[in-house]
Write a protein that holds these residues in place. Structure first.
Motif, mmCIF file in Angstrom:
data_model
loop_
_atom_site.group_PDB
_atom_site.id
_atom_site.type_symbol
_atom_site.label_atom_id
_atom_site.label_comp_id
_atom_site.label_asym_id
_atom_site.label_seq_id
_atom_site.Cartn_x
_atom_site.Cartn_y
_atom_site.Cartn_z
ATOM 1 N N GLU A 1 8.492 -3.107 -1.114
ATOM 2 C CA GLU A 1 9.315 -2.819 -2.361
ATOM 3 C C GLU A 1 9.004 -4.257 -3.036
ATOM 4 O OE1 GLU A 1 10.618 0.637 -3.151
ATOM 5 O OE2 GLU A 1 11.654 -1.108 -5.414
ATOM 6 N N LEU A 2 8.904 -5.132 -2.029
ATOM 7 C CA LEU A 2 9.238 -6.832 -2.713
ATOM 8 C C LEU A 2 8.007 -6.751 -3.170
ATOM 9 C CD1 LEU A 2 10.814 -8.387 0.040
ATOM 10 C CD2 LEU A 2 11.790 -7.860 -1.809
ATOM 11 N N VAL A 3 6.555 -6.406 -2.811
ATOM 12 C CA VAL A 3 5.654 -6.623 -3.317
ATOM 13 C C VAL A 3 4.892 -6.191 -4.834
ATOM 14 C CG1 VAL A 3 3.288 -5.641 -2.817
ATOM 15 C CG2 VAL A 3 4.143 -6.293 -1.170
ATOM 16 N N LYS A 4 5.864 -4.806 -5.313
ATOM 17 C CA LYS A 4 6.169 -4.573 -6.448
ATOM 18 C C LYS A 4 6.294 -4.685 -7.454
ATOM 19 C CE LYS A 4 6.879 0.343 -5.673
ATOM 20 N NZ LYS A 4 6.888 1.831 -5.727
ATOM 21 N N ASN A 5 7.782 -5.474 -6.984
ATOM 22 C CA ASN A 5 8.759 -5.958 -8.128
ATOM 23 C C ASN A 5 8.084 -7.735 -7.878
ATOM 24 O OD1 ASN A 5 11.026 -4.318 -7.249
ATOM 25 N ND2 ASN A 5 11.890 -5.602 -5.957
ATOM 26 N N THR A 6 7.596 -8.300 -6.896
ATOM 27 C CA THR A 6 6.272 -9.343 -7.930
ATOM 28 C C THR A 6 5.528 -9.178 -9.009
ATOM 29 O OG1 THR A 6 7.153 -10.552 -5.530
ATOM 30 C CG2 THR A 6 5.309 -11.620 -6.479
ATOM 31 N N LEU A 7 4.894 -7.706 -8.734
ATOM 32 C CA LEU A 7 3.903 -7.364 -9.362
ATOM 33 C C LEU A 7 4.516 -7.352 -11.072
ATOM 34 C CD1 LEU A 7 1.531 -5.283 -7.624
ATOM 35 C CD2 LEU A 7 0.555 -7.654 -8.003
ATOM 36 N N GLN A 8 5.575 -6.495 -10.920
ATOM 37 C CA GLN A 8 6.837 -5.879 -12.055
ATOM 38 C C GLN A 8 7.046 -7.049 -12.474
ATOM 39 O OE1 GLN A 8 8.541 -3.298 -10.115
ATOM 40 N NE2 GLN A 8 7.775 -1.217 -10.991
ATOM 41 N N LYS A 9 8.239 -8.199 -11.761
ATOM 42 C CA LYS A 9 8.445 -9.181 -12.531
ATOM 43 C C LYS A 9 7.288 -10.243 -13.057
ATOM 44 C CE LYS A 9 11.998 -10.889 -10.318
ATOM 45 N NZ LYS A 9 13.299 -11.079 -9.294
ATOM 46 N N ASN A 10 6.405 -10.044 -13.239
ATOM 47 C CA ASN A 10 5.238 -11.380 -13.215
ATOM 48 C C ASN A 10 3.768 -10.704 -14.063
ATOM 49 O OD1 ASN A 10 5.429 -13.977 -11.450
ATOM 50 N ND2 ASN A 10 6.136 -12.458 -10.433
ATOM 51 N N LYS A 11 4.621 -9.404 -14.264
ATOM 52 C CA LYS A 11 4.031 -8.751 -15.215
ATOM 53 C C LYS A 11 2.438 -9.261 -14.982
ATOM 54 C CE LYS A 11 7.498 -9.202 -19.647
ATOM 55 N NZ LYS A 11 8.212 -9.839 -18.318
ATOM 56 N N VAL A 12 2.013 -8.245 -13.936
ATOM 57 C CA VAL A 12 0.963 -8.563 -13.587
ATOM 58 C C VAL A 12 0.199 -6.942 -13.733
ATOM 59 C CG1 VAL A 12 -0.983 -8.349 -11.641
ATOM 60 C CG2 VAL A 12 1.528 -9.763 -11.380
ATOM 61 N N PRO A 13 -0.992 -6.620 -14.722
ATOM 62 C CA PRO A 13 -0.901 -5.803 -14.690
ATOM 63 C C PRO A 13 -0.916 -4.671 -13.788
ATOM 64 C CG PRO A 13 -2.516 -7.172 -16.156
ATOM 65 C CD PRO A 13 -1.773 -7.984 -15.542
ATOM 66 N N MET A 14 -0.641 -3.759 -13.364
ATOM 67 C CA MET A 14 -0.644 -2.964 -12.456
ATOM 68 C C MET A 14 -0.877 -0.480 -12.508
ATOM 69 S SD MET A 14 2.648 -3.654 -10.316
ATOM 70 C CE MET A 14 3.173 -1.552 -10.476
ATOM 71 N N VAL A 15 -1.282 -0.293 -11.755
ATOM 72 C CA VAL A 15 -1.082 0.604 -12.514
ATOM 73 C C VAL A 15 -0.565 1.581 -10.776
ATOM 74 C CG1 VAL A 15 -2.416 3.333 -12.582
ATOM 75 C CG2 VAL A 15 -3.666 1.077 -13.722
ATOM 76 N N ALA A 16 0.067 2.440 -11.531
ATOM 77 C CA ALA A 16 1.230 3.385 -10.032
ATOM 78 C C ALA A 16 0.464 4.978 -9.895
ATOM 79 C CB ALA A 16 2.377 3.527 -10.661
ATOM 80 N N LEU A 17 0.327 4.729 -8.900
ATOM 81 C CA LEU A 17 -0.393 6.038 -8.740
ATOM 82 C C LEU A 17 0.277 7.108 -8.430
ATOM 83 C CD1 LEU A 17 -3.677 4.352 -7.502
ATOM 84 C CD2 LEU A 17 -3.503 5.628 -9.443
ATOM 85 N N THR A 18 0.692 8.234 -8.279
ATOM 86 C CA THR A 18 1.155 9.656 -7.434
ATOM 87 C C THR A 18 0.770 10.310 -6.460
ATOM 88 O OG1 THR A 18 0.482 10.842 -9.454
ATOM 89 C CG2 THR A 18 2.917 9.681 -9.657
ATOM 90 N N ARG A 19 1.134 10.564 -6.257
ATOM 91 C CA ARG A 19 0.414 11.026 -5.135
ATOM 92 C C ARG A 19 -0.758 12.311 -5.233
ATOM 93 N NH1 ARG A 19 0.271 12.219 0.270
ATOM 94 N NH2 ARG A 19 1.529 10.863 0.714
ATOM 95 N N GLU A 20 0.033 12.748 -6.635
ATOM 96 C CA GLU A 20 -0.936 14.008 -7.247
ATOM 97 C C GLU A 20 -2.433 13.452 -7.697
ATOM 98 O OE1 GLU A 20 2.586 13.831 -7.623
ATOM 99 O OE2 GLU A 20 2.407 15.575 -6.819
ATOM 100 N N ASN A 21 -2.124 12.098 -8.941
ATOM 101 C CA ASN A 21 -3.362 11.141 -9.405
ATOM 102 C C ASN A 21 -3.564 10.437 -7.802
ATOM 103 O OD1 ASN A 21 -1.945 8.871 -9.510
ATOM 104 N ND2 ASN A 21 -1.302 9.520 -12.034
ATOM 105 N N PHE A 22 -3.294 10.613 -6.772
ATOM 106 C CA PHE A 22 -4.134 8.970 -5.951
ATOM 107 C C PHE A 22 -5.539 9.812 -6.009
ATOM 108 C CE2 PHE A 22 -5.381 7.477 -2.231
ATOM 109 C CZ PHE A 22 -4.857 6.133 -1.915
ATOM 110 N N SER A 23 -6.102 10.669 -6.001
ATOM 111 C CA SER A 23 -7.076 11.442 -4.628
ATOM 112 C C SER A 23 -8.390 11.301 -6.224
ATOM 113 C CB SER A 23 -7.802 12.458 -4.024
ATOM 114 O OG SER A 23 -6.673 13.200 -4.782
ATOM 115 N N LYS A 24 -7.988 11.501 -7.290
ATOM 116 C CA LYS A 24 -8.805 11.375 -8.798
ATOM 117 C C LYS A 24 -8.854 9.937 -9.233
ATOM 118 C CE LYS A 24 -8.091 11.994 -13.684
ATOM 119 N NZ LYS A 24 -7.304 11.288 -14.519
#
Ligand code: FAD
Ligand SMILES: O=C(O)[C@@H]1CCCC=N1
Length: 388
Positions: free
Chosen positions: A103-126
């Motif tokens: 959770e903290l790692v995700k927060n750091t990325l979000q708060k610092n506006k680091v370009p990121m993509v959250a993957l869902t279980r559905e699209n992960f393997s794609k």
């Protein structure tokens, strides 16, 4: 330089941190000597090998902040020297969705506006073929993260330092340090003096500090650096845009497992355990514990079905760990003209250019560019006192 040259600064240890410190000092026109016990280049410390991860995915935000400038400094030295040191691959972070650390790692990325993509279980393997996401785990990709070409980076920092007039003496083991307004440094091949001294001796730090009456709570660990064969060559290759990854924890371990796309050895992907076994840096080959490899084998068999779950190559490297895994960047408590950069705890390479800048600032008595309170030596004593 003549035998009675007084240097502005002597730096002990030509790993990534000492090499970048020397480079920054030379950039500021300081007469600097970089001493190294082994013949360069060597593979007996912590900075050797072809690649390292660079990322902002940290649980503590101060690391992500320092990384902003760090990326710029990596680009700057690439430009100065005309070499490529960084390659963007992205970093896949996987971890239990209900864990505090993830959770903290995700927060750091979000708060610092680091370009990121959250993957869902559905699209992960794609997006990430040939990786199985553990049950209950989430996944995000930090887009700008990537790899640093480690050996080339250390060589480049040393080369730029020399171009700026800096002096490197390798095969020069420091055997004594005599503190004073001018510090005297005795080596196996000569005696040198300087107005200030920076100690960046990696796993040997406490051995050097013993000459100054100081001991830090550092533990040296041998890391088994494992490479795993792709069943189909190229499946996890950098050219096929496979990212670096960190598994923050999983059913077998609370420690990170991390990997880099196949690149350095054809058809082999580097996947390692972020912890090792206590060792003496001069006798690490005697440390033969491989229980980490058992954990990696189980993880690879479950989550990386495209890799043969037997390591094809095992090399070694050393971590120098502090109790809280934060670095030591500070003046010696008794001698203000001795500066210490140590305890990089298995994650210091990416910070090389900024560590070099900070240690050069400390050694010149300048105000450091960042708040260095997380890195101060006194935190160890504070912990001891409050535990009493
Ligand atoms: C397997 C592995 C994977 C890693 N992965 C990453 C990663 O992906 N990303 C990341 O950011 N970091 C990573 N790290 C961590 C990073 O590589 C280290 O934090 C960094 O290399 C530490 O550098 P250093 O200069 O402090 O130490 P070192 O590289 O060990 O340099 C210290 C130098 O001091 C010299 N020295 C010691 N004593 C004396 C003496 N008496 N006289 C003269 N010279 C002396 C030594 O010979 C050595 O060359 C990894 C480390 C390992 C081992
Ligand atoms: O520092 C890094 O990024 C790597 C990968 C995660 C574990 C340690 N080193």
């Amino acid at each position: 330089m003549s035998a009675d040259t007084v240097y502005d600064c002597i730096v002990i240890g030509a790993g990534v941190q000492g090499s970048f410190t020397a480079y920054h000092l030379a950039k500021k026109n300081k007469k600097t000597l970089l001493l190294e016990q082994f013949v360069l280049p060597h593979s007996r410390g912590s900075s050797h090998g072809q690649t390292r991860v660079i990322r902002k995915a940290y649980d503590q935000e101060f690391y992500a902040h320092m990384l902003d400038e760090c990326y710029k400094l990596w680009a700057q030295i690439e430009k100065e020297a005309g070499v490529r040191l960084y390659r963007q691959t992205g970093l896949l972070v996987m971890g239990p969705e209900n864990s505090r650390y993830y959770e903290l790692v995700k927060n750091t990325l979000q708060k610092n506006k680091v370009p990121m993509v959250a993957l869902t279980r559905e699209n992960f393997s794609k997006h990430i073929p040939l990786v199985n996401l553990d049950e209950g785990h989430g996944a995000v990709v930090e887009i700008p993260a990537g790899i640093l070409y480690a050996d080339r980076a250390v060589k480049t920092a040393q080369g730029q330092f020399q171009k700026l007039g800096g002096v490197i003496r390798d095969n020069a083991m420091v055997t004594d340090i005599k503190p004073g307004p001018l510090v005297t440094v005795v080596t196996s091949s000569g005696v040198y003096r300087a107005k200030s001294l920076v100690i960046t001796a990696g796993p040997w730090t406490n051995r050097l500090l013993a000459h100054t009456g100081l001991e830090l709570p550092l533990e040296v660990e041998k890391i088994n650096v494992c490479y795993w064969k792709e069943k189909v060559p190229g499946s996890y290759n950098i050219k096929n845009r496979f990212p670096c990854f960190i598994q923050t924890e999983c059913q077998d371990t609370k420690e990170h497992i991390y990997g880099l796309p196949s690149n350095e050895y054809p058809g082999l992907m580097k996947v390692c355990f972020h912890a090792g076994f206590e060792t003496d840096p001069d006798h690490r080959d005697k440390q033969k514990n491989t229980s980490d490899i058992d954990i990696l084998q189980r993880y690879i068999a479950r989550c990386f079905p495209g890799l043969d779950p037997q390591p094809a190559v095992v090399e070694s490297c050393l971590y120098t760990l502090t109790p809280d895994r934060n670095f030591v960047l500070d003046h010696h408590p008794a001698y203000s003209n001795i500066v210490i950069g140590a305890g990089f705890s298995g994650h210091g390479f990416k910070f090389g250019p900024i560590i070099g800048k900070l240690l050069s600032e400390l050694s010149l008595g300048e105000v450091p560019s960042y708040d260095l309170s997380p890195f101060k030596i006194r935190r160890f004593h504070e912990k001891t006192k409050s535990a009493l």
